[in-house]
Motif scaffolding. Structure first.
Motif, mmCIF file in Angstrom:
data_model
loop_
_atom_site.group_PDB
_atom_site.id
_atom_site.type_symbol
_atom_site.label_atom_id
_atom_site.label_comp_id
_atom_site.label_asym_id
_atom_site.label_seq_id
_atom_site.Cartn_x
_atom_site.Cartn_y
_atom_site.Cartn_z
ATOM 1 N N ASP A 154 0.828 -1.203 0.000
ATOM 2 C CA ASP A 154 0.000 0.000 0.000
ATOM 3 C C ASP A 154 0.865 1.257 0.000
ATOM 4 O OD1 ASP A 154 -2.291 -1.521 0.004
ATOM 5 O OD2 ASP A 154 -2.525 -1.460 2.180
ATOM 6 N N HIS A 164 1.878 6.834 -6.706
ATOM 7 C CA HIS A 164 0.738 7.663 -7.112
ATOM 8 C C HIS A 164 1.034 9.132 -6.840
ATOM 9 C CE1 HIS A 164 -3.217 9.602 -6.744
ATOM 10 N NE2 HIS A 164 -3.656 8.670 -7.573
ATOM 11 N N GLU A 165 1.525 9.432 -5.634
ATOM 12 C CA GLU A 165 1.849 10.814 -5.284
ATOM 13 C C GLU A 165 2.950 11.366 -6.181
ATOM 14 O OE1 GLU A 165 2.870 10.565 -1.188
ATOM 15 O OE2 GLU A 165 0.811 10.154 -0.513
ATOM 16 N N LYS A 166 3.943 10.534 -6.476
ATOM 17 C CA LYS A 166 5.052 10.980 -7.316
ATOM 18 C C LYS A 166 4.577 11.320 -8.729
ATOM 19 C CE LYS A 166 8.842 8.525 -7.234
ATOM 20 N NZ LYS A 166 9.790 7.413 -7.527
ATOM 21 N N LEU A 167 3.729 10.473 -9.289
ATOM 22 C CA LEU A 167 3.248 10.711 -10.651
ATOM 23 C C LEU A 167 2.384 11.968 -10.724
ATOM 24 C CD1 LEU A 167 2.454 7.049 -11.728
ATOM 25 C CD2 LEU A 167 4.277 8.524 -12.601
ATOM 26 N N VAL A 168 1.557 12.191 -9.714
ATOM 27 C CA VAL A 168 0.748 13.412 -9.683
ATOM 28 C C VAL A 168 1.656 14.625 -9.569
ATOM 29 C CG1 VAL A 168 -0.929 14.730 -8.342
ATOM 30 C CG2 VAL A 168 -1.306 12.282 -8.760
ATOM 31 N N THR A 186 2.379 1.720 -3.404
ATOM 32 C CA THR A 186 1.376 2.213 -4.348
ATOM 33 C C THR A 186 1.067 3.690 -4.131
ATOM 34 O OG1 THR A 186 0.390 0.004 -4.398
ATOM 35 C CG2 THR A 186 -0.943 1.819 -5.242
ATOM 36 N N ARG A 187 0.881 4.066 -2.855
ATOM 37 C CA ARG A 187 0.608 5.478 -2.563
ATOM 38 C C ARG A 187 1.776 6.371 -2.977
ATOM 39 N NH1 ARG A 187 -2.297 3.381 2.016
ATOM 40 N NH2 ARG A 187 -0.350 3.228 3.201
#
Length: 270
Positions: A82, A89-93, A85-86
């Motif tokens: 988890d 996700h934060e890095k890509l945003v 994954t988080r």
């Protein structure tokens, strides 16, 4: 079951294998990573072969590696799947403000430039060659280092620069080869020849980068073509009653060129 059911099942399977399989129980990050690298290359092979069925299969193997390494992190108290994954996700945003914010980046080139700016300004990356892993294959290591340099403006303005540099380095290598000659079997290479050959390879990688060619994939493709041509040349020679290994170089080259032409005509027919 929900759409994430297959991922939940794979996570549970990973935990069970870790607990019950003698081989999986003994693995560490150091022992499992060679398998991770191998699976990544198999994914690349499937993608290059344009084989969706094989790609799907190899992606599954690589996904299991992610689940397994994440479980090892969890066992060390350093995060879990988890968290992984988080974090991504934060890095890509964060690195796509042109998608999730007000920034503008209308071209792929500008996206890459902005990507490097964000890593420096917002992620605290220090130095030109920040986060360039030494474990990368040499061709990719060279390309990544060159990309880092280009990101701060140290790059050729046009194609003439890297093209001329390849010629220059080739001339320097040939000069050293003329001086040193060919070494005997199982002996160390001449140090100057080794250095010049390295310089030549580095400039070829730079030229590849400049024309958006991945040197690792290009070399793998060339190696594959060479293998297929030699194998076809051997078959063609055998069909003519000749033994490939008994032929001289000139005859082998004649069959090789015939194989090359045959494969070229087959490609044209498709």
């Amino acid at each position: 079951m929900g759409d994430d059911a297959p991922l939940v099942e794979l996570r549970e399977l990973t935990r069970r294998l870790r607990a019950e399989c003698p081989w999986d129980r003994e693995q560490t990050a150091r022992t499992i990573v060679p398998h991770t690298v191998e699976e990544a290359y198999e994914v690349a092979d499937a993608a290059l072969a344009d084989d969706p069925v094989k790609l799907r299969d190899e992606l599954g193997d690589l996904l299991f590696q992610v689940f397994f390494l994440s479980l090892l992190l969890e066992e060390q108290g350093e995060g879990d799947l988890d968290d992984v994954t988080r974090a991504v996700h934060e890095k890509l945003v964060r690195r796509h403000p042109h998608v999730f914010g007000d920034a503008e980046a209308r071209t792929p080139g500008r996206v890459r430039e902005r990507w490097e700016e964000i890593k420096t300004e917002r992620e605290g990356r220090i130095g030109v060659f920040h986060d360039v892993p030494e474990s990368l294959p040499a061709l990719l290591l060279a390309r990544k280092a060159q990309r880092r340099a280009a990101a701060v403006g140290y790059d050729w303005p046009d194609l003439a620069g890297p093209s001329e540099k390849v010629r220059e380095e080739l001339d320097e290598l040939l000069a050293e080869l003329a001086r040193a000659g060919r070494p005997g079997p199982e002996t160390e290479p001449d140090r100057a020849v080794e250095a010049e050959l390295g310089d030549l390879l580095f400039t070829v990688v730079n030229l590849a980068r400049f024309v958006n060619v991945d040197p690792e994939l290009a070399l793998r493709g060339a190696t594959g073509r060479f293998r297929r041509r030699v194998e076809l040349a051997e078959r063609l020679a055998a069909e003519a009653g000749e033994t490939w290994t008994a032929l001289g170089l000139e005859e082998q080259e004649r069959w090789y060129e015939r194989a090359k032409a045959t494969m070229g005509s087959r490609a044209a027919d498709r």
